[in-house]
Design an enzyme around this catalytic site. Structure first.
Site, PDB file in Angstrom:
ATOM      1  CG  ASP A 171      25.427   2.355  43.154  1.00  0.00           C
ATOM      2  OD1 ASP A 171      25.128   1.403  43.890  1.00  0.00           O
ATOM      3  OD2 ASP A 171      25.014   3.526  43.348  1.00  0.00           O
TER       4      ASP A 171
ATOM      5  CB  THR B 280      16.810  -9.311  50.239  1.00  0.00           C
ATOM      6  OG1 THR B 280      16.759  -7.887  50.492  1.00  0.00           O
ATOM      7  CG2 THR B 280      17.275 -10.025  51.507  1.00  0.00           C
TER       8      THR B 280
END
Ligand SMILES: O=P(O)(O)OC[C@H]1O[C@H](OP(=O)(O)OP(=O)(O)O)[C@H](O)[C@@H]1O
Ligand SMILES: O=c1cc[nH]c(=O)[nH]1
Ligand SMILES: [Mg+2]
Length: 209
Positions: free
Chosen positions: A200, A108
């Site tokens: 990341d 999400t």
């Protein structure tokens, strides 16, 4: 509206290039992030108020200036924000440090809160929220909202790299917050990663991939 300050000192830009480089391994990545954080802290604290004090040199009485006003608080967003804390503390060793734990749900892209530990006088401090990556802006906006719920009023945001989408999102929810970055990149990709970015940040700092 809060300002966006790009810290474009050549030393910061030089080090950021090696931080971005996929060939840079964990040890050097961590050290470079730490160094850039220290250099950015110099810029972020440029507007700290000063007050005059009386002192004596070995030669005569004189006046000097010391930092006045509110005390500083640093609020890294776990995990990746931790990589920038020591660099700031090197310039401001008396700052207190609060922690907010958030991770971004990979499906999400919404922030999920899992930890909060703040100094008891956090609302009386001038705060710097720290996170190397401002992507969708969801994590930073959520951390700032949490601090405002705790009655904090003076908040700055410090990031290494921001996407335009993240700046827009933070400023639409928190127009009072100034954002300090080393670079504003092009965009987000389909997975919500900053392009070109650095990958990341948490994984590269802690070697978890
Ligand atoms: O602007 P956003 O879209 O919210 O994305 C940015 C967030 O994503 C990363 O954290 P991550 O969820 O990877 O957690 P980690 O620091 O534990 O790796 C990064 O350090 C920010 O906190
Ligand atoms: O590019 C990105 C986006 C979110 N989080 C990261 O660590 N990197
Ligand atoms: Mg991560």
């Amino acid at each position: 509206m809060g300002k966006v300050v790009v810290c474009d000192h050549p030393l910061i830009q030089h080090k950021l290039t090696y931080i971005r480089d996929v060939e840079t391994k964990t040890k050097d990545f961590r050290q470079l992030v730490d160094e850039v954080a220290m250099l950015m802290a110099y810029e972020i604290t440029r507007d700290l108020p000063l007050q005059e004090v009386d002192i004596r040199t070995p030669v005569c009485p004189t006046k000097g200036k010391v930092i006045a006003g509110r005390m500083l608080g640093l609020v890294p967003i776990l995990r990746a924000g931790l990589g920038m804390v020591d660099g700031v503390l090197r310039l401001h060793p008396t700052a207190k440090v609060g922690h907010i734990g958030l991770y971004r749900d990979p499906e999400t892209l919404q922030p999920v809160e899992y930890y909060e530990k703040l100094p008891s006088d956090v609302h009386e401090r001038e705060l710097i929220v720290i996170d190397p990556m401002l992507a969708t802006g969801g994590s930073a906006a959520a951390a700032i909202s949490l601090l405002k719920k705790r009655k904090c009023t003076q908040i700055k945001l410090m990031c290494l790299i921001a996407a335009p989408e993240g700046i827009e999102a933070v400023h639409s929810e928190h127009p009072d917050v100034d954002i300090y970055v080393a670079a504003v990149d092009e965009r987000l990709n389909e997975q919500g990663y900053i392009v070109p970015g650095l990958g990341d940040a948490g994984d590269r700092l802690f070697g978890t991939k």
